[in-house]
Design an enzyme around this catalytic site. Structure first.
Site, PDB file in Angstrom:
ATOM      1  N   LYS A   1       0.807  -1.226   0.000  1.00 56.75           N
ATOM      2  CA  LYS A   1       0.000   0.000   0.000  1.00 56.75           C
ATOM      3  C   LYS A   1       0.838   1.272   0.000  1.00 56.75           C
ATOM      4  O   LYS A   1       0.429   2.275  -0.569  1.00 56.75           O
ATOM      5  CB  LYS A   1      -0.959   0.002   1.189  1.00 56.75           C
ATOM      6  CG  LYS A   1      -0.269   0.098   2.534  1.00 56.75           C
ATOM      7  CD  LYS A   1      -1.266  -0.085   3.668  1.00 56.75           C
ATOM      8  CE  LYS A   1      -0.575   0.089   5.006  1.00 56.75           C
ATOM      9  NZ  LYS A   1      -1.261  -0.590   6.091  1.00 56.75           N
TER      10      LYS A   1
ATOM     11  N   ARG B   1      -8.426  -0.933  16.669  1.00 49.58           N
ATOM     12  CA  ARG B   1      -8.701  -0.530  15.295  1.00 49.58           C
ATOM     13  C   ARG B   1      -9.670  -1.590  14.786  1.00 49.58           C
ATOM     14  O   ARG B   1     -10.681  -1.834  15.446  1.00 49.58           O
ATOM     15  CB  ARG B   1      -7.396  -0.404  14.478  1.00 49.58           C
ATOM     16  CG  ARG B   1      -7.567   0.574  13.307  1.00 49.58           C
ATOM     17  CD  ARG B   1      -6.312   0.726  12.461  1.00 49.58           C
ATOM     18  NE  ARG B   1      -6.000  -0.468  11.684  1.00 49.58           N
ATOM     19  CZ  ARG B   1      -4.970  -0.545  10.840  1.00 49.58           C
ATOM     20  NH1 ARG B   1      -4.160   0.485  10.678  1.00 49.58           N
ATOM     21  NH2 ARG B   1      -4.734  -1.648  10.152  1.00 49.58           N
TER      22      ARG B   1
HETATM   23  C1  PLP Z   1      -0.435  -1.385   6.626  1.00 51.47           C
HETATM   24  C2  PLP Z   1      -0.818  -2.694   7.150  1.00 51.47           C
HETATM   25  C3  PLP Z   1       0.162  -3.699   7.326  1.00 51.47           C
HETATM   26  C4  PLP Z   1       1.624  -3.463   7.060  1.00 51.47           C
HETATM   27  O1  PLP Z   1       2.183  -2.714   8.115  1.00 51.47           O
HETATM   28  P1  PLP Z   1       3.753  -2.438   8.187  1.00 51.47           P
HETATM   29  O2  PLP Z   1       3.943  -1.836   9.532  1.00 51.47           O
HETATM   30  O3  PLP Z   1       4.095  -1.530   7.071  1.00 51.47           O
HETATM   31  O4  PLP Z   1       4.436  -3.748   8.083  1.00 51.47           O
HETATM   32  C5  PLP Z   1      -0.268  -4.939   7.769  1.00 51.47           C
HETATM   33  N1  PLP Z   1      -1.568  -5.184   8.051  1.00 51.47           N
HETATM   34  C6  PLP Z   1      -2.522  -4.253   7.911  1.00 51.47           C
HETATM   35  C7  PLP Z   1      -3.940  -4.598   8.230  1.00 51.47           C
HETATM   36  C8  PLP Z   1      -2.181  -2.976   7.461  1.00 51.47           C
HETATM   37  O5  PLP Z   1      -3.136  -2.047   7.318  1.00 51.47           O
END
Ligand code: PLP
Length: 369
Positions: free
Chosen positions: A36, A131
């Protein structure tokens, strides 16, 4: 070359991915590469796949569609609960979606029936960060409901911590997830389910030496791209922390007083910090601003201080040096700076693969704001 630009070293991203994959595989954990922060750019996504991630995860359907269009046929996971208004697109392009709402699951089922597909769903469990997630007490009932819905397949449980409230993944909350699995998924079939324990902030827990329980997957973005663990932003041994750098150009370079003059009110972004009079300094303006990057997440070259930033100007004290107009300066970025720069239409991207001889330049990144 367009400035400002992100200079992205695909070789270092490959290295970081491969190293994390191999360390985690040793613990029975597969890696989902999270795309993302770079809008699902297919070049980076391909690197992650070559380096051994078993799937790619993104929170935005547009990014997943972009990867599909580019010909990626790996398993793609939507790691944010689908919007009701997008369920058709989700069953079309996504293999697994993360879910917490029965109304969305029903809509996914209807959409999947319509196109004659089976859509896989993983249920997210709330473990305290507040969350997304189903409260643990409601998980059993939700699994039962999913199993009743046509064209949906329940494929696992997951959790996410540290993103909203900063709750650390630890043995207590991770065992809670494992215990739910032990209770709700038939023992002999565990390996067929994805138990996705969390994100990059789970790495300290995963490497702590204790058992990882039923967790067999982690979703990694920041650790791969920046080589740090997000809880303290410490560099992870053996990873590059400079795979992504920001290059921006000097547009003014003058010796100026360090103290502003006139009467003071608010600046464009609130009240400016009081400045101490240091006499004249070498003040440099670089053509990048808050529109393009999070100033708190920028690390300037050594011996240079960031002393101000507005929408389009980054102001530096270059101390003894006086770079000429046109000079390119290189900055390191933290996660929040990468996110904004990657998504700014004014910041271009330059991909390259460094040679074998590049040295590690491990440097601790600033904490998130
Ligand atoms: C953004 C996100 C991740 C990745 O997080 P990082 O800290 O960049 O590894 C994993 N799971 C969810 C649900 C996310 O929104």
């Amino acid at each position: 070359m367009n400035n400002p630009r992100l200079s992205i070293d695909l070789r270092k991203i490959h290295h970081n991915t491969q190293r994390l994959v191999s360390l985690l595989n040793g613990k029975g954990i597969s890696v989902t590469g999270v795309t993302k922060s770079f809008l699902g750019d297919p070049q980076i996504a391909h690197k992650m796949l070559h380096a051994g991630v078993t799937s790619l995860g993104d929170s935005r359907i547009e990014n997943i569609e972009r990867m599909r269009r580019s010909g990626i046929n790996a398993q793609l996971i939507l790691i944010r609960s689908p919007m009701l208004s997008q369920v058709e697109r989700v069953v079309e392009s996504v293999d697994i979606s993360f879910n917490t709402e029965i109304i969305v699951l029903r809509a996914l089922s209807t959409a999947a029936i319509k196109v004659g597909k089976t859509h896989k769903v993983l249920l997210m469990v709330e473990l305290g960060d507040l969350r997304e997630g189903i409260l643990p007490i409601d998980v059993e009932r939700t699994i039962a409901e999913v199993k009743k819905l046509k064209n949906l397949k329940f494929v696992g449980l997951g959790a996410n911590l540290a993103c909203r409230s900063g709750v650390k993944p630890d043995n207590r909350n991770m065992s809670e997830l494992s215990n739910l699995c032990l209770r709700l998924i038939p023992q002999n079939t565990h390996s067929k389910y994805m138990i996705s324990g969390g994100n990059s902030s789970n790495l300290n827990w995963a490497f702590s030496g204790d058992t990882v329980g039923q967790v067999n997957n982690l979703r990694l973005g920041e650790a791969i791209l920046l080589g740090v663990e997000p809880l303290h932003r410490n560099p992870i041994e053996g990873l590059f922390t400079d795979a992504i750098r920001l290059i921006a150009e000097v547009i003014e370079s003058k010796s100026k007083p360090s103290k502003p003059w006139g009467e003071f009110a608010q600046s464009a972004f609130g009240t400016a910090a009081k400045t101490k009079d240091q006499g004249d300094i070498n003040q440099v303006i670089v053509a990048i601003g808050r529109q393009d990057v999070d100033p708190c997440g920028l690390v300037p070259p050594s011996d240079i201080d960031i002393i101000g930033m507005s929408s389009d100007h980054l102001i530096l004290n270059t101390r003894g040096k006086k770079p000429t107009v046109g000079t390119e300066l290189v900055f390191q970025l933290n996660y929040s700076a990468v996110l904004r720069a990657m998504t700014s239409p004014h910041v271009s991207k330059e991909f390259f693969e460094s040679g074998e001889s590049n040295l590690y330049q491990n440097q601790t990144m600033p904490n998130a704001a």
